[in-house]
Design a protein around this motif. Sequence first.
Motif, PDB file in Angstrom:
ATOM      1  N   GLY A   1      -1.934   0.337  -3.405  1.00  0.00           N
ATOM      2  CA  GLY A   1      -2.928   0.215  -2.162  1.00  0.00           C
ATOM      3  C   GLY A   1      -3.156  -0.924  -2.176  1.00  0.00           C
ATOM      4  O   GLY A   1      -2.277  -2.090  -3.151  1.00  0.00           O
ATOM      5  N   VAL A   2      -3.887  -1.402  -1.440  1.00  0.00           N
ATOM      6  CA  VAL A   2      -4.048  -2.766  -0.769  1.00  0.00           C
ATOM      7  C   VAL A   2      -4.118  -3.763  -1.892  1.00  0.00           C
ATOM      8  O   VAL A   2      -4.183  -5.133  -1.646  1.00  0.00           O
ATOM      9  CB  VAL A   2      -4.728  -2.896   0.269  1.00  0.00           C
TER      10      VAL A   2
ATOM     11  N   TRP B   1       0.863   5.909   6.925  1.00  0.00           N
ATOM     12  CA  TRP B   1      -0.613   5.913   5.939  1.00  0.00           C
ATOM     13  C   TRP B   1      -1.162   7.215   5.924  1.00  0.00           C
ATOM     14  O   TRP B   1      -1.569   7.698   4.562  1.00  0.00           O
ATOM     15  CB  TRP B   1      -1.716   4.932   6.695  1.00  0.00           C
TER      16      TRP B   1
ATOM     17  N   ASP C   1       4.306  -1.402   7.297  1.00  0.00           N
ATOM     18  CA  ASP C   1       4.142   0.018   7.337  1.00  0.00           C
ATOM     19  C   ASP C   1       1.900  -0.383   7.365  1.00  0.00           C
ATOM     20  O   ASP C   1       1.951   0.367   8.184  1.00  0.00           O
ATOM     21  CB  ASP C   1       4.698   0.771   6.716  1.00  0.00           C
ATOM     22  N   MET C   2       1.534  -1.408   6.531  1.00  0.00           N
ATOM     23  CA  MET C   2       0.233  -1.092   6.178  1.00  0.00           C
ATOM     24  C   MET C   2      -0.057  -3.015   6.439  1.00  0.00           C
ATOM     25  O   MET C   2       0.199  -2.968   4.679  1.00  0.00           O
ATOM     26  CB  MET C   2      -0.107  -0.079   5.182  1.00  0.00           C
ATOM     27  N   VAL C   3      -0.405  -2.723   7.158  1.00  0.00           N
ATOM     28  CA  VAL C   3      -0.585  -4.875   6.771  1.00  0.00           C
ATOM     29  C   VAL C   3      -1.418  -4.680   5.541  1.00  0.00           C
ATOM     30  O   VAL C   3      -3.120  -4.333   5.749  1.00  0.00           O
ATOM     31  CB  VAL C   3      -1.291  -5.744   8.035  1.00  0.00           C
ATOM     32  N   SER C   4      -1.145  -5.275   4.466  1.00  0.00           N
ATOM     33  CA  SER C   4      -2.003  -5.052   3.353  1.00  0.00           C
ATOM     34  C   SER C   4      -2.429  -6.715   3.142  1.00  0.00           C
ATOM     35  O   SER C   4      -4.097  -7.367   3.114  1.00  0.00           O
ATOM     36  CB  SER C   4      -1.351  -5.277   2.236  1.00  0.00           C
TER      37      SER C   4
ATOM     38  N   ARG D   1      -1.534 -11.777  12.840  1.00  0.00           N
ATOM     39  CA  ARG D   1      -2.536 -11.466  13.143  1.00  0.00           C
ATOM     40  C   ARG D   1      -3.662 -11.761  12.714  1.00  0.00           C
ATOM     41  O   ARG D   1      -5.103 -11.066  12.600  1.00  0.00           O
ATOM     42  CB  ARG D   1      -2.444 -10.195  11.578  1.00  0.00           C
ATOM     43  N   ALA D   2      -3.772 -12.659  11.869  1.00  0.00           N
ATOM     44  CA  ALA D   2      -4.556 -13.773  11.740  1.00  0.00           C
ATOM     45  C   ALA D   2      -5.447 -14.465  12.162  1.00  0.00           C
ATOM     46  O   ALA D   2      -6.259 -14.377  13.252  1.00  0.00           O
ATOM     47  CB  ALA D   2      -4.840 -14.969  10.545  1.00  0.00           C
TER      48      ALA D   2
ATOM     49  N   PRO E   1      -6.040  -8.407   1.415  1.00  0.00           N
ATOM     50  CA  PRO E   1      -7.063  -8.338   2.158  1.00  0.00           C
ATOM     51  C   PRO E   1      -7.698  -9.852   1.794  1.00  0.00           C
ATOM     52  O   PRO E   1      -7.598 -10.733   2.893  1.00  0.00           O
ATOM     53  CB  PRO E   1      -7.538  -7.589   2.187  1.00  0.00           C
TER      54      PRO E   1
ATOM     55  N   SER F   1       1.061  -0.833   0.440  1.00  0.00           N
ATOM     56  CA  SER F   1       0.227   0.324  -0.015  1.00  0.00           C
ATOM     57  C   SER F   1       0.736   0.784   0.079  1.00  0.00           C
ATOM     58  O   SER F   1       1.035   1.850  -0.785  1.00  0.00           O
ATOM     59  CB  SER F   1      -1.311  -0.363   1.323  1.00  0.00           C
ATOM     60  N   CYS F   2       2.265   1.683   1.167  1.00  0.00           N
ATOM     61  CA  CYS F   2       2.578   2.193   1.300  1.00  0.00           C
ATOM     62  C   CYS F   2       2.978   2.236   1.529  1.00  0.00           C
ATOM     63  O   CYS F   2       3.608   1.519   2.835  1.00  0.00           O
ATOM     64  CB  CYS F   2       1.459   4.326   0.915  1.00  0.00           C
TER      65      CYS F   2
ATOM     66  N   VAL G   1      -2.818 -10.494   4.967  1.00  0.00           N
ATOM     67  CA  VAL G   1      -2.587 -11.052   6.192  1.00  0.00           C
ATOM     68  C   VAL G   1      -1.760 -11.801   6.735  1.00  0.00           C
ATOM     69  O   VAL G   1      -2.030 -13.435   6.207  1.00  0.00           O
ATOM     70  CB  VAL G   1      -3.972 -11.195   6.712  1.00  0.00           C
TER      71      VAL G   1
END
Lengths: 255, 288
Positions: free
Chosen positions: A122-123, A113, A152-155, A161-162, A127, A108-109, A157
């Motif tokens: 972008g994601v 964010w 930096d941005m979890v796109s 996290r899951a 997801p 994503s970035c 998983v």
Amino acid sequence: MSESATRAECCVVACAEAWRGDGEILASPMGTVPTIGARLAKLTFSPDLLLTDGEALLIGDVPAVGSGSQVTEGWLPYRRHLAMVASGRRHVMMGASQLDAYGNQNISCVGDWAKPRRQLLGVRGAPVNTLNNPTSYWVPRHSPRVFVERVDMVSGVGYDRAAAAEPVTTRFHEIRRVITDLAVLDFATPDRSLRLCSVHPGVTVDQVREATGFPLTVPEEPEEVPHTRMPSAEELRLIREVLDPKGLRDREVRA
Amino acid sequence: MSRNKTMTADEVAARLESGMTIGIGGWGSRRKPMALIRALLRSDITDLTVVSYGGPDVGLLAAAGKIRKLIAAFVTLDSIPLEPHFRAARERGAFEMTELDEAMFMWGLTAAGHRLPFMPIRAGLGSDVMKVNPQLRTVRSPYDDGEELVAVPALRLDAALVHLNRADAHGNGQYLGPDPYFDDLFCEAADQAYLSCERIVDSAELRAEHGPQTLLVSRAFVNGVVEAPGGAHFTSCVPDYDRDETFQRAYAQAAADPEAWRRFTEQFLSGDEDAYQAAVTAFAKEAT
């Protein structure tokens, strides 16, 4: 014969191996080397795989990368592709701008964010892919900039996290393997963190360690880490003569 | 006989207002309603919430400062992965953003079209999509599985803009390429929808040559039809034309530098659609 295989060709075979035994599912490769890999798998040990032309068609032939398909097997516009994801009958190999030890991926970035230092794509579908169908990753430059302590941005998983989201979220979650220009890795550890499976010929375990920005699970004796399998003579022929006669693989992975 | 809904791109812009939520069809740099976007650029409409599988539509509106908020899963030019204006706008914090997954986005449009408040979907949980959109809620299955899912809120649109290959004057729209993208969903999710097309043809002709499954958009969801040959340029509109890669490269290069971008807008975007198409023809001649 196979001694003469290049690093890129070794990576193609490692990518192809990700789809071994997958049966009648859609192989969704992103990037040149995974695309050649998926096609190689179909021509050899996984003949039941479904392939796309990268747009709205399922193809019934196995053309060279960058060449048009002559045979249409089916129709797969974006909305049906998303249904294929949800059905689980797909194994995607995505790219990753950042990837952490548990398989969390970012496309994503980079940076905060809200006001990123560098905006990326972008994601996209990361997801939905990761919670629904098997996912692997392809990283053509294994480096500490990609393999980071924290993305930096979890796109896409990862395992931690899951599991933390809700036990049932893990129902169809599977990050199968990570293939890079240096090695093959997976998550077959007690805490589902990244583990070194094999190094490509000419690569040392220390090289992989140094290129990874977090502690990596490796066998205590570096000599125990096997080498990634080399292409057979027939696989080399298919890669060089049928699937990538223009050598596009060498633009993604240097010799 | 149903109504004749033909109008010009500028008449479409005149029906829109600042502050609206506008859905834009197409995908990345493919079949974007660029003639309608160019009409928006000529208008004084601003402060938009843009809902898009983003391409140069987002880039151009961002460069013109017309976006207050963007709802998207990505913005790309396809053959050029990163959209330069979108990137620059995000990096200077130029607008708010709701970043959703591609499938969440589709179900949001579907919910709006079905007049539902949300749709449940197995995507988003565990990802930072939930973190950067703290307004997103979850819903638990009322059945035995008890699964927790994301409740994607309806993406209701004030207006939708789409571009198709053919249409009749009543608003029936036909796509001839392999992918419908989500243009019918955009129209159904919107209070008013405007369809531009390469060619307006008789309803009989629309039905004659291609199967009924190519009739993607129903007139029941369309308020205006614009004949705009080359109206998706420089994005693709197959089989009528492919993406203009040379032009797209020039667009991306110009975006990298304020002075070059000023010259680009002067050359291509200072006049009406006819002037744009004439400038594109001249550019193509020069390039060969």
